[in-house]
Design a protein around this motif. Structure first.
Motif, PDB file in Angstrom:
ATOM      1  N   TRP A  75      44.279  23.380  60.140  1.00  0.00           N
ATOM      2  CA  TRP A  75      45.003  23.811  61.391  1.00  0.00           C
ATOM      3  C   TRP A  75      46.481  24.036  61.277  1.00  0.00           C
ATOM      4  O   TRP A  75      46.846  25.213  61.861  1.00  0.00           O
ATOM      5  CB  TRP A  75      44.978  22.620  62.542  1.00  0.00           C
ATOM      6  CG  TRP A  75      43.625  22.397  62.934  1.00  0.00           C
ATOM      7  CD1 TRP A  75      42.626  21.124  62.432  1.00  0.00           C
ATOM      8  CD2 TRP A  75      42.886  23.112  64.121  1.00  0.00           C
ATOM      9  NE1 TRP A  75      41.463  21.445  63.275  1.00  0.00           N
ATOM     10  CE2 TRP A  75      41.435  22.513  64.051  1.00  0.00           C
ATOM     11  CE3 TRP A  75      43.204  24.316  64.572  1.00  0.00           C
ATOM     12  CZ2 TRP A  75      40.879  22.916  64.838  1.00  0.00           C
ATOM     13  CZ3 TRP A  75      42.439  24.561  65.565  1.00  0.00           C
ATOM     14  CH2 TRP A  75      40.903  24.066  65.983  1.00  0.00           C
ATOM     15  N   GLU A  76      47.106  23.506  60.461  1.00  0.00           N
ATOM     16  CA  GLU A  76      48.434  23.732  59.920  1.00  0.00           C
ATOM     17  C   GLU A  76      48.755  25.075  59.178  1.00  0.00           C
ATOM     18  O   GLU A  76      49.778  25.953  59.556  1.00  0.00           O
ATOM     19  CB  GLU A  76      49.264  22.579  59.139  1.00  0.00           C
ATOM     20  CG  GLU A  76      49.553  21.382  60.044  1.00  0.00           C
ATOM     21  CD  GLU A  76      50.285  21.423  61.475  1.00  0.00           C
ATOM     22  OE1 GLU A  76      51.257  22.429  61.175  1.00  0.00           O
ATOM     23  OE2 GLU A  76      50.025  20.964  62.467  1.00  0.00           O
ATOM     24  N   LEU A 124      46.461  27.589  59.450  1.00  0.00           N
ATOM     25  CA  LEU A 124      46.301  28.633  60.497  1.00  0.00           C
ATOM     26  C   LEU A 124      47.330  28.903  61.517  1.00  0.00           C
ATOM     27  O   LEU A 124      47.506  30.073  61.748  1.00  0.00           O
ATOM     28  CB  LEU A 124      44.875  28.312  61.060  1.00  0.00           C
ATOM     29  CG  LEU A 124      43.496  28.340  60.369  1.00  0.00           C
ATOM     30  CD1 LEU A 124      42.479  27.798  61.062  1.00  0.00           C
ATOM     31  CD2 LEU A 124      43.490  29.853  59.767  1.00  0.00           C
ATOM     32  N   LYS A 125      47.863  27.752  61.708  1.00  0.00           N
ATOM     33  CA  LYS A 125      49.065  28.066  62.710  1.00  0.00           C
ATOM     34  C   LYS A 125      50.127  28.670  62.017  1.00  0.00           C
ATOM     35  O   LYS A 125      50.836  29.590  62.867  1.00  0.00           O
ATOM     36  CB  LYS A 125      49.621  26.622  63.158  1.00  0.00           C
ATOM     37  CG  LYS A 125      48.780  25.914  64.301  1.00  0.00           C
ATOM     38  CD  LYS A 125      49.288  24.396  64.485  1.00  0.00           C
ATOM     39  CE  LYS A 125      50.642  24.259  64.550  1.00  0.00           C
ATOM     40  NZ  LYS A 125      50.888  22.659  64.918  1.00  0.00           N
ATOM     41  N   SER A 146      50.713  25.782  68.583  1.00  0.00           N
ATOM     42  CA  SER A 146      49.963  24.434  68.997  1.00  0.00           C
ATOM     43  C   SER A 146      48.682  24.695  68.290  1.00  0.00           C
ATOM     44  O   SER A 146      47.969  25.898  67.848  1.00  0.00           O
ATOM     45  CB  SER A 146      49.810  24.301  70.364  1.00  0.00           C
ATOM     46  OG  SER A 146      49.093  25.124  70.958  1.00  0.00           O
ATOM     47  N   GLY A 147      47.702  23.585  67.886  1.00  0.00           N
ATOM     48  CA  GLY A 147      46.449  23.615  67.703  1.00  0.00           C
ATOM     49  C   GLY A 147      45.628  24.273  68.682  1.00  0.00           C
ATOM     50  O   GLY A 147      44.747  24.664  68.279  1.00  0.00           O
ATOM     51  N   TRP A 148      46.043  24.158  69.936  1.00  0.00           N
ATOM     52  CA  TRP A 148      45.143  24.563  71.033  1.00  0.00           C
ATOM     53  C   TRP A 148      45.158  26.120  70.955  1.00  0.00           C
ATOM     54  O   TRP A 148      43.958  26.778  70.882  1.00  0.00           O
ATOM     55  CB  TRP A 148      45.661  24.205  72.214  1.00  0.00           C
ATOM     56  CG  TRP A 148      45.384  22.876  72.833  1.00  0.00           C
ATOM     57  CD1 TRP A 148      46.254  21.952  73.056  1.00  0.00           C
ATOM     58  CD2 TRP A 148      44.037  22.355  73.312  1.00  0.00           C
ATOM     59  NE1 TRP A 148      45.569  20.623  73.444  1.00  0.00           N
ATOM     60  CE2 TRP A 148      44.277  21.013  73.380  1.00  0.00           C
ATOM     61  CE3 TRP A 148      42.678  22.790  73.026  1.00  0.00           C
ATOM     62  CZ2 TRP A 148      43.261  20.222  73.705  1.00  0.00           C
ATOM     63  CZ3 TRP A 148      41.649  22.018  73.355  1.00  0.00           C
ATOM     64  CH2 TRP A 148      41.919  21.067  73.720  1.00  0.00           C
ATOM     65  N   VAL A 194      45.478  27.758  68.092  1.00  0.00           N
ATOM     66  CA  VAL A 194      44.333  28.036  66.907  1.00  0.00           C
ATOM     67  C   VAL A 194      42.988  27.920  67.522  1.00  0.00           C
ATOM     68  O   VAL A 194      41.996  28.723  67.050  1.00  0.00           O
ATOM     69  CB  VAL A 194      44.529  26.962  65.830  1.00  0.00           C
ATOM     70  CG1 VAL A 194      43.479  27.127  64.807  1.00  0.00           C
ATOM     71  CG2 VAL A 194      45.899  27.348  65.204  1.00  0.00           C
ATOM     72  N   ALA A 195      42.521  26.675  68.335  1.00  0.00           N
ATOM     73  CA  ALA A 195      41.275  26.707  68.638  1.00  0.00           C
ATOM     74  C   ALA A 195      40.798  27.715  69.786  1.00  0.00           C
ATOM     75  O   ALA A 195      39.615  28.284  69.568  1.00  0.00           O
ATOM     76  CB  ALA A 195      41.008  25.453  69.499  1.00  0.00           C
ATOM     77  N   LEU A 199      40.075  30.906  67.380  1.00  0.00           N
ATOM     78  CA  LEU A 199      38.789  30.601  66.667  1.00  0.00           C
ATOM     79  C   LEU A 199      37.512  31.042  67.991  1.00  0.00           C
ATOM     80  O   LEU A 199      36.536  31.473  67.435  1.00  0.00           O
ATOM     81  CB  LEU A 199      38.767  29.319  65.979  1.00  0.00           C
ATOM     82  CG  LEU A 199      39.608  29.166  64.874  1.00  0.00           C
ATOM     83  CD1 LEU A 199      39.522  27.885  64.395  1.00  0.00           C
ATOM     84  CD2 LEU A 199      39.234  30.088  63.782  1.00  0.00           C
TER      85      LEU A 199
END
Length: 98
Positions: free
Chosen positions: A2-3, A5-6, A13-15, A17-18, A21
């Motif tokens: 996740w990091e 991709l961020k 934020s991770g959100w 990235v989500a 995707l």
């Protein structure tokens, strides 16, 4: 992961990235169904392989870009995907510039 991709996508934020995707997944499924329906309608299901590949490149590839932007807009990430599209088109154009 996740990091990475961020950092790669320059999101906070991770959100984010989500959501990105999820947009890619929705686009892929949408194109799969659109392609199947379009090829059935035109009659390319039993056509020669080279004809299907040509249709994929000339019709489905540009359609994917439009659908990607549409899903990005629906999920509130239009600006991210607009920049993504511009970078991708610039890379594709770079192949022909050389």
């Amino acid at each position: 992961m996740w990091e990475k991709l961020k950092q790669r996508w320059n999101v906070q934020s991770g959100w984010d990235v989500a959501i990105i995707l999820l947009v890619f997944a929705c686009t892929g499924f949408s194109i799969m169904y659109i392609k199947r329906a379009l090829f059935d309608w035109v009659g390319l299901t039993d056509a020669a392989t080279w004809l299907r590949w040509t249709a994929n490149i000339l019709v489905i590839l540009p359609l994917y870009q439009v659908v990607l932007l549409a899903w990005g807009w629906l999920f509130g990430k239009f600006e991210f995907f607009w920049q993504f599209e511009k970078r991708m088109l610039d890379r594709m154009a770079g192949i022909f510039r050389r």
